[in-house]
Design a protein around this motif. Structure first.
Motif, PDB file in Angstrom:
ATOM      1  N   GLY A   1       0.821  -1.066  -0.020  1.00 19.40           N
ATOM      2  CA  GLY A   1      -0.107  -0.082   0.011  1.00 19.40           C
ATOM      3  C   GLY A   1       0.821   1.124  -0.205  1.00 19.40           C
ATOM      4  N   GLY A   2       0.039   2.197  -0.100  1.00 13.29           N
ATOM      5  CA  GLY A   2       0.815   3.630  -0.260  1.00 13.29           C
ATOM      6  C   GLY A   2       1.043   4.309   1.093  1.00 13.29           C
ATOM      7  N   ASP A   3       1.780   5.555   1.053  1.00 11.95           N
ATOM      8  CA  ASP A   3       2.244   6.035   2.401  1.00 11.95           C
ATOM      9  C   ASP A   3       1.243   7.542   2.378  1.00 11.95           C
ATOM     10  OD1 ASP A   3       3.254   7.263   4.507  1.00 11.95           O
ATOM     11  OD2 ASP A   3       5.335   7.009   4.142  1.00 11.95           O
TER      12      ASP A   3
ATOM     13  N   ASP B   1      -3.697   4.343  -1.643  1.00  8.46           N
ATOM     14  CA  ASP B   1      -3.857   3.021  -1.829  1.00  8.46           C
ATOM     15  C   ASP B   1      -3.852   2.017  -0.765  1.00  8.46           C
ATOM     16  OD1 ASP B   1      -4.703   3.364  -4.356  1.00  8.46           O
ATOM     17  OD2 ASP B   1      -2.676   2.756  -5.169  1.00  8.46           O
ATOM     18  N   VAL B   2      -4.544   1.164  -0.368  1.00  8.98           N
ATOM     19  CA  VAL B   2      -4.726   0.189   0.608  1.00  8.98           C
ATOM     20  C   VAL B   2      -4.460  -1.467  -0.079  1.00  8.98           C
ATOM     21  CG1 VAL B   2      -5.626   1.366   2.258  1.00  8.98           C
ATOM     22  CG2 VAL B   2      -6.819  -0.052   0.869  1.00  8.98           C
ATOM     23  N   PHE B   3      -3.708  -2.363   0.530  1.00 10.43           N
ATOM     24  CA  PHE B   3      -3.753  -3.496   0.033  1.00 10.43           C
ATOM     25  C   PHE B   3      -3.098  -4.539   1.199  1.00 10.43           C
ATOM     26  CE2 PHE B   3      -2.377  -7.195  -2.010  1.00 10.43           C
ATOM     27  CZ  PHE B   3      -3.381  -7.548  -3.175  1.00 10.43           C
ATOM     28  N   PRO B   4      -3.913  -5.617   1.442  1.00 12.30           N
ATOM     29  CA  PRO B   4      -5.368  -6.011   0.989  1.00 12.30           C
ATOM     30  C   PRO B   4      -6.346  -5.218   1.529  1.00 12.30           C
ATOM     31  CG  PRO B   4      -4.612  -7.660   2.528  1.00 12.30           C
ATOM     32  CD  PRO B   4      -3.321  -6.654   2.271  1.00 12.30           C
ATOM     33  N   ASP B   5      -7.513  -5.105   0.873  1.00 11.64           N
ATOM     34  CA  ASP B   5      -8.534  -4.072   1.461  1.00 11.64           C
ATOM     35  C   ASP B   5      -9.563  -4.906   2.408  1.00 11.64           C
ATOM     36  OD1 ASP B   5     -10.026  -1.954   1.716  1.00 11.64           O
ATOM     37  OD2 ASP B   5     -10.674  -1.849  -0.401  1.00 11.64           O
TER      38      ASP B   5
ATOM     39  N   HIS C   1     -12.096  -5.288  10.166  1.00  8.37           N
ATOM     40  CA  HIS C   1     -12.236  -4.035   8.992  1.00  8.37           C
ATOM     41  C   HIS C   1     -11.249  -3.192   8.984  1.00  8.37           C
ATOM     42  CE1 HIS C   1     -16.460  -5.432   8.014  1.00  8.37           C
ATOM     43  NE2 HIS C   1     -16.787  -5.146   9.237  1.00  8.37           N
ATOM     44  N   VAL C   2      -9.815  -3.808   8.670  1.00  9.98           N
ATOM     45  CA  VAL C   2      -8.748  -2.875   8.469  1.00  9.98           C
ATOM     46  C   VAL C   2      -8.178  -3.127   7.144  1.00  9.98           C
ATOM     47  CG1 VAL C   2      -8.250  -3.093  10.949  1.00  9.98           C
ATOM     48  CG2 VAL C   2      -7.242  -4.797   9.477  1.00  9.98           C
ATOM     49  N   ALA C   3      -7.270  -2.455   6.710  1.00 13.29           N
ATOM     50  CA  ALA C   3      -6.456  -2.405   5.528  1.00 13.29           C
ATOM     51  C   ALA C   3      -5.121  -2.282   5.984  1.00 13.29           C
ATOM     52  CB  ALA C   3      -7.027  -1.587   4.568  1.00 13.29           C
ATOM     53  N   GLU C   4      -4.189  -2.450   4.968  1.00 20.50           N
ATOM     54  CA  GLU C   4      -2.732  -2.380   5.117  1.00 20.50           C
ATOM     55  C   GLU C   4      -2.092  -1.294   4.255  1.00 20.50           C
ATOM     56  OE1 GLU C   4       1.355  -5.328   4.171  1.00 20.50           O
ATOM     57  OE2 GLU C   4      -0.560  -5.951   4.846  1.00 20.50           O
ATOM     58  N   GLN C   5      -1.282  -0.385   5.120  1.00 21.79           N
ATOM     59  CA  GLN C   5      -0.586   0.649   4.040  1.00 21.79           C
ATOM     60  C   GLN C   5       0.660   0.297   4.712  1.00 21.79           C
ATOM     61  OE1 GLN C   5      -3.920   4.066   4.011  1.00 21.79           O
ATOM     62  NE2 GLN C   5      -2.200   4.431   2.577  1.00 21.79           N
TER      63      GLN C   5
END
Length: 609
Positions: free
Chosen positions: A387-389, A428-432, A465-469
């Motif tokens: 993911g983005g910063d 951007d996040v991943f995985p969402d 319900h989280v995502a990775e950045q």
């Protein structure tokens, strides 16, 4: 065949080297009226056939410079004046046509050949022409394998296949040199002796062993002039072996559990340096953009979080990692050396996992620090690399490396997949949108796989319900397609014994200009007694705290607009009385009016007693 053709047209010298180029200069070559092609063919370790070809009949003779190591004159770096001077200083005359096999060359050396053409009157009629080629060398392909016979003995077989330039070779095929380095094997084979055998042609080998579980096959090839070529070797074993190689020093890793192919150990590493990992004597590094591949300040361009933008910003929030996880790749086929970029020499825990079904080894690195008896729990999200910063802001892009297939979810990922350079924008996040088992209604949500949770070091946490950045965990997202509100809850504080006073600290960064309340809730025993907050990176403020619910209002942590570069982080420190081994801490962004107002990044959770 190597062809090198020089054409002279309109004052422009066109030269076909490895890469074509076009140059013009003010040199007066006289009446240039011809061009030369250089064919280099039948290259062996000691000779090469050179043929000069021209389409113009007026070329009657040549001045040639016979094969010269390119290290003596790197002609691509010199202008036309220097090239002509080189030919005139070293050249000798030869009649046209010219076709000779030039001998006396050394194997595995890059040579140049140069020529200028003359007409019958001795007038130079071509510009200087160069060609480069590399001589061949003697080498042999080596292969080895083992099979277990019905009586339990081990049958090792080997095969030596010399290349066309190998006239003979020396070899060993035994268990007595399994610990030898490449340099030691080379010395042994050069010296010869009773344990070294000599042969030629394809050779089939066989050994039967009852007590040794590994065999080394090493071959040193010789060419027609009796000169040694390349050392090739292989090691085959019934038992996997893993070692870390730092500055030429080998540290063997041991199985953590007997019979399980997971190896680990502590290794001394320099403050700033590189290392590789040998698996059965094959050198491995980390696969491109699969984890960060090292510890310390992330500056390695093949890491999953290369700071392509932040490294140029004086006050950027620099990623410093104590842990890294990812896939490994052989150094000869895309592996990158592991790295350290820390303040001083240290010990590094290295773990290599060979148990994955896809056959690709995984690495895990962790900086060994002095044990703190007061530390109860720490989570810096170092292993969150996709993911983005967002903190860098819209103008800086914030690009890092999500994995290539953005349709995958945490349910099917193991968290070590390779990414792409610059594949993410700042938001951007991943995985969402993923959760841990039991945290939400699993029929409507993406439940992260056990492997993914383990490789993100959050096994035992309860997360919804989280995502990775890059380097952080993100809670809450809003979009035209869906909204969700998330929370994270620590594992039970099992290191506590009896009722204990603790401190809970973490960093957070809010999204958007409008913000809502974030709740930090004690689940189980314990009561808040005090709080200190540094709003948006500012001075510390004492905040009243009581009961089991502490509320972080927008006044304590304001939302940040997308345009802000190097967004400030708010540090929160909470004092808790009477926590026990059953206590958990829940940081909850799901209680606001909607998910848009509760978007946030969370980092650096630390609980001490």
């Amino acid at each position: 065949m190597i062809r090198n053709l020089l054409l002279w047209t309109a004052g422009c010298l066109l030269t076909a080297f490895a890469v074509s180029s076009c140059e013009s200069d003010d040199v007066d070559y006289g009446p240039i009226s011809a061009a030369i092609a250089i064919d280099v063919d039948d290259v062996t370790p000691s000779s090469a056939k050179v043929k000069l070809v021209t389409e113009q009949e007026n070329v009657a003779s040549y001045m040639i410079v016979k094969p010269t190591p390119i290290s003596d004159f790197e002609y691509a770096a010199h202008d036309a004046i220097d090239r002509l001077a080189f030919v005139e200083e070293r050249g000798e005359m030869a009649e046209a046509p010219f076709e000779q096999t030039l001998s006396g060359l050394m194997p595995k050396v890059e040579y140049l050949f140069a020529v200028v053409g003359f007409d019958a009157s001795g007038q130079r009629v071509t510009a200087p022409t160069f060609a480069r080629f590399t001589t061949a060398f003697a080498s042999s392909l080596v292969e080895a394998r083992f099979d277990e016979s019905a009586d339990g003995t081990l049958i090792f077989t080997g095969k030596i296949t010399p290349n066309a330039y190998t006239v003979s070779y020396r070899y060993i095929f035994d268990s007595d040199h399994n610990e030898a380095t490449a340099a030691e094997l080379l010395t042994l084979l050069e010296a010869g002796g009773s344990e070294v055998k000599t042969d030629k042609g394809v050779k089939e080998l066989k050994l039967t062993k009852a007590d040794k579980k590994g065999v080394t096959l090493a071959v040193l090839s010789y060419d027609d002039a009796g000169r040694p070529g390349e050392l090739t070797s292989t090691f085959v074993s019934t038992d996997d072996m893993v070692s870390v190689i730092v500055d030429g020093k080998e540290t063997k890793l041991a199985r953590a559990t007997e019979g399980v192919d997971i190896f680990e150990g502590k290794v001394a590493v320099p403050a700033k340096g590189e290392f590789t990992i040998d698996i059965n004597k094959v050198a491995y590094g980390f696969a491109p953009y699969s984890g960060n591949g090292g510890v310390g300040k992330v500056e390695n361009v093949m890491s999953a979080i290369p700071y392509y933008y932040g490294k140029d910003l004086a006050d950027s929030r620099i990623h410093e990692v104590k842990k890294a996880v990812g896939r490994m790749a052989e150094m000869l086929v895309g592996g990158n050396k592991f790295w350290t970029n820390i303040s001083a020499e240290a010990q590094l825990l290295v773990r290599v996992d060979l148990t994955y079904a896809d056959g690709k080894p995984r690495y895990y690195l962790e900086l060994v620090t002095a044990e703190d008896p007061n530390l109860v729990l720490e989570q810096n999200f170092d292993l969150f690399v996709w993911g983005g910063d967002y903190t860098l802001g819209k103008s800086k892009g914030g690009g890092t490396s999500p994995i290539a297939d953005d349709n995958k979810s945490a349910a099917v990922l193991d968290g070590t997949e390779e990414g792409n350079k610059g594949g993410a924008t700042y938001t951007d996040v991943f995985p969402d949108d993923w959760s841990t088992p039991g945290a939400v209604d699993e029929t409507e949500n993406s439940i992260a796989s056990e492997a993914y949770l383990s490789n993100r070091d959050v096994a035992g946490w309860e997360i919804a319900h989280v995502a990775e950045q890059a380097g952080t965990i993100r809670m809450n997202k809003s979009s035209s397609k869906h909204q969700y509100s998330g929370w994270v809850m620590t594992p039970k504080l099992a290191k506590l014994s009896g009722a204990t006073d603790i401190s809970v600290e973490f960093d957070m960064c809010r999204f958007g200009d409008n913000a809502d309340d974030i709740h930090v809730t004690i689940v189980g025993a314990g009561t808040y007694t005090a709080a200190t907050v540094n709003p948006n990176g500012g001075a510390a403020q004492q905040v009243a705290a009581a009961g089991q619910d502490f509320v972080i209002t927008p006044d304590l942590c304001a939302g940040q607009s997308n345009a802000v570069v190097n967004k400030p982080w708010t540090h929160v420190k909470l004092s808790v009385s009477g926590a026990t081994a059953e206590t958990r801490i829940k940081i909850d962004a799901s209680k606001g009016s909607n998910s848009t107002k509760n978007r946030m990044l969370l980092d650096n959770i630390k609980i001490t007693k």
